[in-house]
Design a protein around this motif. Structure first.
Motif, PDB file in Angstrom:
ATOM      1  N   UNK A 153      -8.238  18.688 -25.500  1.00  0.00           N
ATOM      2  CA  UNK A 153      -8.660  17.283 -25.369  1.00  0.00           C
ATOM      3  C   UNK A 153      -7.927  16.623 -24.207  1.00  0.00           C
ATOM      4  N   UNK A 154      -6.649  16.931 -24.069  1.00  0.00           N
ATOM      5  CA  UNK A 154      -5.894  16.305 -22.998  1.00  0.00           C
ATOM      6  C   UNK A 154      -6.356  16.843 -21.628  1.00  0.00           C
ATOM      7  N   UNK A 155      -6.757  18.107 -21.578  1.00  0.00           N
ATOM      8  CA  UNK A 155      -7.313  18.657 -20.326  1.00  0.00           C
ATOM      9  C   UNK A 155      -8.659  17.995 -19.996  1.00  0.00           C
ATOM     10  N   UNK A 156      -9.432  17.702 -21.034  1.00  0.00           N
ATOM     11  CA  UNK A 156     -10.720  17.025 -20.813  1.00  0.00           C
ATOM     12  C   UNK A 156     -10.478  15.611 -20.284  1.00  0.00           C
ATOM     13  N   UNK A 157      -9.498  14.910 -20.884  1.00  0.00           N
ATOM     14  CA  UNK A 157      -9.179  13.551 -20.401  1.00  0.00           C
ATOM     15  C   UNK A 157      -8.746  13.584 -18.948  1.00  0.00           C
ATOM     16  N   UNK A 158      -8.067  14.686 -18.562  1.00  0.00           N
ATOM     17  CA  UNK A 158      -7.583  14.805 -17.180  1.00  0.00           C
ATOM     18  C   UNK A 158      -8.696  15.195 -16.220  1.00  0.00           C
ATOM     19  N   UNK A 159      -9.872  15.538 -16.760  1.00  0.00           N
ATOM     20  CA  UNK A 159     -11.005  15.777 -15.875  1.00  0.00           C
ATOM     21  C   UNK A 159     -11.529  17.200 -15.815  1.00  0.00           C
ATOM     22  N   UNK A 160     -11.070  18.078 -16.706  1.00  0.00           N
ATOM     23  CA  UNK A 160     -11.598  19.450 -16.699  1.00  0.00           C
ATOM     24  C   UNK A 160     -13.090  19.440 -17.028  1.00  0.00           C
ATOM     25  N   UNK A 161     -13.877  20.235 -16.294  1.00  0.00           N
ATOM     26  CA  UNK A 161     -15.284  20.417 -16.650  1.00  0.00           C
ATOM     27  C   UNK A 161     -15.401  21.368 -17.835  1.00  0.00           C
ATOM     28  N   UNK A 162     -14.482  22.329 -17.853  1.00  0.00           N
ATOM     29  CA  UNK A 162     -14.537  23.415 -18.832  1.00  0.00           C
ATOM     30  C   UNK A 162     -13.127  23.660 -19.345  1.00  0.00           C
ATOM     31  N   UNK A 163     -12.990  23.854 -20.640  1.00  0.00           N
ATOM     32  CA  UNK A 163     -11.729  24.367 -21.177  1.00  0.00           C
ATOM     33  C   UNK A 163     -11.980  25.797 -21.647  1.00  0.00           C
ATOM     34  N   UNK A 164     -10.987  26.642 -21.408  1.00  0.00           N
ATOM     35  CA  UNK A 164     -11.155  28.063 -21.706  1.00  0.00           C
ATOM     36  C   UNK A 164     -10.010  28.535 -22.600  1.00  0.00           C
ATOM     37  N   UNK A 165     -10.224  28.493 -23.928  1.00  0.00           N
ATOM     38  CA  UNK A 165      -9.151  28.903 -24.833  1.00  0.00           C
ATOM     39  C   UNK A 165      -8.925  30.420 -24.786  1.00  0.00           C
ATOM     40  N   UNK A 166      -7.649  30.802 -24.570  1.00  0.00           N
ATOM     41  CA  UNK A 166      -7.327  32.220 -24.407  1.00  0.00           C
ATOM     42  C   UNK A 166      -6.344  32.721 -25.448  1.00  0.00           C
ATOM     43  N   UNK A 167      -6.162  31.938 -26.521  1.00  0.00           N
ATOM     44  CA  UNK A 167      -5.120  32.243 -27.501  1.00  0.00           C
ATOM     45  C   UNK A 167      -5.527  33.264 -28.564  1.00  0.00           C
ATOM     46  N   UNK A 168      -6.829  33.433 -28.781  1.00  0.00           N
ATOM     47  CA  UNK A 168      -7.380  34.354 -29.781  1.00  0.00           C
ATOM     48  C   UNK A 168      -7.061  33.965 -31.241  1.00  0.00           C
ATOM     49  N   UNK A 169      -6.819  32.673 -31.491  1.00  0.00           N
ATOM     50  CA  UNK A 169      -6.707  32.222 -32.882  1.00  0.00           C
ATOM     51  C   UNK A 169      -8.115  32.140 -33.482  1.00  0.00           C
ATOM     52  N   UNK A 170      -8.221  32.441 -34.768  1.00  0.00           N
ATOM     53  CA  UNK A 170      -9.509  32.289 -35.446  1.00  0.00           C
ATOM     54  C   UNK A 170      -9.800  30.808 -35.634  1.00  0.00           C
ATOM     55  N   UNK A 171     -11.012  30.417 -35.351  1.00  0.00           N
ATOM     56  CA  UNK A 171     -11.415  29.035 -35.621  1.00  0.00           C
ATOM     57  C   UNK A 171     -11.090  28.052 -34.514  1.00  0.00           C
ATOM     58  N   UNK A 172     -10.536  28.545 -33.394  1.00  0.00           N
ATOM     59  CA  UNK A 172     -10.089  27.561 -32.398  1.00  0.00           C
ATOM     60  C   UNK A 172     -11.242  26.944 -31.638  1.00  0.00           C
ATOM     61  N   UNK A 173     -12.348  27.665 -31.478  1.00  0.00           N
ATOM     62  CA  UNK A 173     -13.459  27.052 -30.741  1.00  0.00           C
ATOM     63  C   UNK A 173     -13.993  25.840 -31.522  1.00  0.00           C
TER      64      UNK A 173
END
Ligand code: PBG
Length: 326
Positions: A153-173
């Motif tokens: 969310x903070x990356x989106x506020x900063x202006x990211x078009x896309x966030x790319x989660x790389x942590x491999x936690x279940x349910x993070x998307x």
């Protein structure tokens, strides 16, 4: 039809013929450049990755402008914070290094370049794991979802078009999607590293990002490189949770998975040619064993041929120059 009627070599006779019958093309717009931004001043070389540097805010802004001018599809940002703690809180600080870099780059490149933020805690936690730890020292999946979603969310506020989660936690998307939508960022896309193996090929990256786990390894959350059906299940789960597109990594060791994930989900699938893949080509080229340009372009086209529409690669700028000169 058999020889001598059938002669596949007819279509290989000249470069013009080969170009006409080429099945896979590679263009600068297919390439995504990873950028490392740190809170220090100036740039620092990354050991093990010749030509890759940790950049400061000015440097990362310049690199992004160069990427836009080269016609690259996007840049993906990785932050190296000045301070780390148990929950990786500098990952979701609104004045965090990636957040500031996003703002700077947006000002300089406008909408001409897609900005992706890698969403993970490993460079921000003092223990180097991608989530927060439970009392037993293991990564606590469910407790990690909140800081990861806050980071996105903070990356989106900063202006990211896309966030790319790389942590491999279940349910993070799902957690990220709901955090984004909750703040009105329904237009921010989630491109999930759905298929991420616990790979030895991330070695140089961890040196670059200072994100090696201080204890243990990542096999409790990243996938076993021996598994393929599981890759498809992971991909389907992430799509169900709202992922807009998928990443498979590492790329060259997983060409079969890129092909399967793309074919069996129909989703846009990217390959990530990781730091170890880069380091192998660089080392073999430096000692004269490989023709670097040919090796890089062949590996990138192979990743495209397997089914990746875009490729995250540290060779993106060089490859774009070669593609233009061809
Ligand atoms: C963060 C992350 C890693 C990479 C991308 N995002 C490292 C890891 O999982 O240890 C690897 C990229 C590379 O090797 O180039 N979780």
């Amino acid at each position: 039809m058999e020889f001598p009627i059938s002669r596949p070599r007819r279509l290989r006779r000249t470069e013009a013929l080969r170009a006409l019958f080429r099945e896979t093309r590679l263009a600068p717009a297919d390439l995504i450049l990873p950028l490392f931004v740190h809170e220090g001043h100036g740039s620092e070389p990354v050991s093990g990755m010749v030509g890759v540097e940790r950049l400061d805010l000015d440097g990362v802004a310049r690199a992004a402008v160069t990427a836009a001018e080269a016609g690259l599809g996007a840049v993906i940002l990785f932050g190296i914070p000045a301070a780390k703690d148990a929950t990786g809180s500098s990952a979701f600080a609104d004045d965090g290094i990636v957040q500031r870099a996003l703002g700077r780059i947006r000002t300089e490149t406008g909408d001409s370049l897609v900005l992706i933020a890698d969403t993970c805690l490993c460079a921000y936690t003092d223990h180097g794991h991608c989530g927060v730890l439970a009392a037993d020292g293991r990564v606590d999946n469910d407790a990690s979802l909140e800081p990861i979603a806050k980071t996105a969310a903070s990356q989106a506020r900063a202006g990211a078009d896309i966030v790319a989660p790389s942590d491999m936690m279940d349910g993070r998307v799902a957690a990220i999607r709901s955090a984004l939508d909750g703040e009105g960022f329904e237009q921010t896309a989630v491109v999930s590293y759905a298929v991420k193996h616990a790979s030895a090929f991330y070695g140089p990256f961890r040196a670059a990002a200072g994100s090696s786990p201080s204890r243990g390894d990542r096999r409790g959350y990243q996938m076993d490189p021996a598994n393929s059906d599981e890759a498809v299940r992971e991909a389907l789960l992430d799509l169900d949770e709202g992922a807009d597109a998928l990443i498979v990594k590492p790329a060259m060791p997983s060409l079969d998975l890129i092909a399967r994930v793309r074919a069996e989900t129909g989703a846009v699938t990217w390959g990530y040619a990781v730091s170890g893949e880069y380091a192998m080509i660089e080392a073999a080229s430096a000692n004269g064993s490989l023709d670097k340009q040919a090796a890089v372009l062949e590996s990138l086209v192979a990743i495209r041929r397997a089914g990746a529409s875009s490729i995250i690669t540290y060779h993106a700028l060089e490859a774009a120059t070669w593609l233009r000169d061809q």
